[in-house]
Design a protein around this motif. Structure first.
Motif, mmCIF file in Angstrom:
data_model
loop_
_atom_site.group_PDB
_atom_site.id
_atom_site.type_symbol
_atom_site.label_atom_id
_atom_site.label_comp_id
_atom_site.label_asym_id
_atom_site.label_seq_id
_atom_site.Cartn_x
_atom_site.Cartn_y
_atom_site.Cartn_z
ATOM 1 N N ASP A 249 0.814 -1.221 0.000
ATOM 2 C CA ASP A 249 0.000 0.000 0.000
ATOM 3 C C ASP A 249 0.846 1.269 0.000
ATOM 4 O OD1 ASP A 249 1.027 -0.089 2.550
ATOM 5 O OD2 ASP A 249 -0.895 -0.424 3.552
ATOM 6 N N VAL A 319 -5.697 -1.660 -3.478
ATOM 7 C CA VAL A 319 -5.222 -2.981 -3.049
ATOM 8 C C VAL A 319 -6.130 -4.063 -3.617
ATOM 9 C CG1 VAL A 319 -4.892 -4.489 -1.045
ATOM 10 C CG2 VAL A 319 -4.107 -2.107 -0.962
ATOM 11 N N GLU A 320 -7.431 -3.783 -3.675
ATOM 12 C CA GLU A 320 -8.370 -4.764 -4.234
ATOM 13 C C GLU A 320 -8.038 -5.075 -5.680
ATOM 14 O OE1 GLU A 320 -10.232 -3.077 -0.641
ATOM 15 O OE2 GLU A 320 -9.205 -2.194 -2.368
ATOM 16 N N ILE A 323 -5.037 -7.328 -5.858
ATOM 17 C CA ILE A 323 -5.359 -8.728 -5.600
ATOM 18 C C ILE A 323 -5.980 -9.378 -6.832
ATOM 19 C CG2 ILE A 323 -6.851 -10.259 -4.249
ATOM 20 C CD1 ILE A 323 -6.361 -8.370 -1.877
ATOM 21 N N VAL A 336 1.776 -9.787 0.983
ATOM 22 C CA VAL A 336 0.709 -8.793 1.123
ATOM 23 C C VAL A 336 1.152 -7.836 2.224
ATOM 24 C CG1 VAL A 336 -1.765 -8.423 1.457
ATOM 25 C CG2 VAL A 336 -0.947 -10.574 0.465
ATOM 26 N N LYS A 343 -7.560 -9.036 6.312
ATOM 27 C CA LYS A 343 -8.834 -8.610 5.727
ATOM 28 C C LYS A 343 -8.936 -9.029 4.265
ATOM 29 C CE LYS A 343 -9.260 -4.233 4.645
ATOM 30 N NZ LYS A 343 -9.442 -2.771 4.768
ATOM 31 N N TYR A 344 -7.786 -9.100 3.607
ATOM 32 C CA TYR A 344 -7.782 -9.403 2.176
ATOM 33 C C TYR A 344 -7.590 -10.889 1.866
ATOM 34 C CZ TYR A 344 -7.123 -4.352 1.886
ATOM 35 O OH TYR A 344 -7.272 -2.996 2.006
ATOM 36 N N GLN A 347 -9.967 -12.922 -0.295
ATOM 37 C CA GLN A 347 -10.031 -12.548 -1.707
ATOM 38 C C GLN A 347 -8.932 -13.198 -2.545
ATOM 39 O OE1 GLN A 347 -10.242 -8.211 -2.172
ATOM 40 N NE2 GLN A 347 -11.071 -8.048 -0.084
#
Length: 435
Positions: A249, A319-320, A323, A336, A343-344, A347
């Motif tokens: 990030d 970030v989404e 992924i 990551v 949290k991710y 996904q």
């Protein structure tokens, strides 16, 4: 030494998908001349056994073997190597082995069964393989971690005999590799390598007992040989170059991320290091850090070529989105490096090993974290998994019919068998049916 240039891509570009496809393109081990040479070696070992193994070992590894006994290494020789290595290295090996063993113990599958109302029993029996072969690169190179990662899961699974082959070019053997074999519990060790070693494991010779599965990394000849014997024996995978994909990030130290990318780039010129971030300024900082830290590395020429040919810094919107791109790539190693990485996690569909958080360097997984470092490459994480205990266990179905169960199932099977035109099947099932 500096990187000539490293690709800068942007997921918002209209041709991004095409650029990504070009970045990911890699030619596999298929090579007609290599395949032809390997086919000849396999045929010779299959027909001539130890004599062919000795001939090819002398030719390719510059040795002067005269008998098969000379390429066998005793358990006492492995134990002696364990005593010779420095205390710090032995302690590190033992600690790594303990962590790998502890992790893999949790993967053990167990047999199960259940009883139906009529008394019939259905289930699954789990049994270990009998014999497994582990290929370990040898000579001056030292890959004790490969010994631990391949042999320990097999021993945890309960494999009866783990046979290790390691080449000894110019009669050189690495004590760390032999020490790792002692710690991992290798049962037999032969100082042979190349396609001839794969052939010996697959077909057996007067000295080398054939195995049920061959695992472990090797050069293009080893990979081609494993591919050729697949079906006669099982194999772990045909591995491509090492890969790392980092999602950040922009809030992790850029020097950390740059070194994580370099840690894969130094493997070989075809290794791939990719960084995805929504922060363009962070990508700039990492690129500067790559150039600065590269100059300090002993393998800087290899790393520089890897980054120039196959590396990339990719800007994404979030970030989404990172992924989503990662799932398309299905990387071998995925870091990551973001706030609240768990949290991710739901996904992430496709990755060999997932390293969560800013403090989790991929290199820890290579040596001592515990999970296996034998991982799917070249996008195969879409359908395959890390090497583990389950790769050395087999499953057998168990069916035990009661008289009532045989009656019930016999009627069903008879009807379906006649529907398929298989009268003997129908009659076999119906012989157990009550009048």
């Amino acid at each position: 030494m500096t990187i000539d240039s490293i690709r800068r891509l942007n997921a918002a570009d209209s041709d991004f998908n095409a650029q990504l496809d070009q970045l990911l393109a890699w030619e596999s081990v298929a090579d007609k001349s290599v395949e032809s040479s390997v086919a000849e070696i396999l045929q010779q070992v299959r027909s001539r056994g130890d004599a062919a193994v000795i001939e090819y070992t002398n030719r390719f590894d510059r040795r002067q073997l005269t008998s098969a006994g000379e390429f066998q290494l005793s358990a006492s020789a492995m134990a002696a190597a364990l005593e010779r290595i420095p205390h710090a290295e032995r302690a590190a090996l033992e600690q790594a082995a303990e962590r790998v063993r502890d992790y893999h113990q949790r993967q053990l599958q167990v047999s199960w069964r259940y009883t139906e109302a009529d008394g019939s029993v259905l289930g699954q029996q789990i049994m270990p393989m009998e014999r497994v072969g582990v290929y370990v690169p040898g000579g001056k190179a030292s890959y004790p971690s490969s010994v631990l990662m391949n042999a320990i899961p097999a021993k945890v699974a309960g494999v009866d005999c783990v046979t290790m082959v390691v080449p000894a070019p110019d009669n050189q053997l690495n004590d760390l590799v032999l020490a790792a074999a002692a710690i991992a519990g290798v049962d037999r060790l032969y100082t042979i390598g190349g396609a001839q070693a794969v052939a010996a494991l697959a077909y057996g010779t007067e000295t080398v007992e054939k195995v049920d599965k061959i695992v472990g990394p090797g050069n293009i000849f080893v990979a081609a040989a494993k591919r050729a014997v697949f079906g006669r024996v099982a194999i772990d995978m045909i591995a491509g170059p090492s890969e790392i994909l980092v999602i950040c990030d922009g809030k992790t130290d850029p020097d950390w991320i740059a070194m994580d990318l370099l840690s894969q780039a130094e493997h070989d010129q075809q290794a791939q290091s990719i960084l995805l971030s929504p922060d363009a300024a962070f990508l700039d900082k990492v690129e500067v850090s790559l150039q600065r830290q590269l100059a300090e590395l002993p393998r800087r020429e290899i790393a520089a070529r890897s980054l120039a040919d196959r590396g990339a810094l990719i800007q994404v919107a979030s970030v989404e989105e990172a992924i989503a791109v990662s799932n398309r790539i299905a990387p071998e190693h995925l870091e990551v490096s973001v706030e609240d990485p768990e949290k991710y996690l739901p996904q992430i569909r496709h990755a060999g090993a997932i390293f969560l958080g800013r403090h989790t360097a991929e290199a820890l997984g290579d040596y001592c974290a515990g999970p296996n470092h034998v991982l799917p490459t070249s996008g195969t994480a879409r359908f395959s998994s890390p090497l583990g205990v389950y790769d050395f266990q087999k499953r057998s179905s168990v069916i035990f019919c009661s008289p009532q169960g045989a009656d019930t199932l016999g009627r069903v099977a008879g009807t379906l068998a006649r529907g398929e035109g298989l009268e003997a099947h129908a009659r076999s099932a119906e012989y157990r049916v009550k009048d």
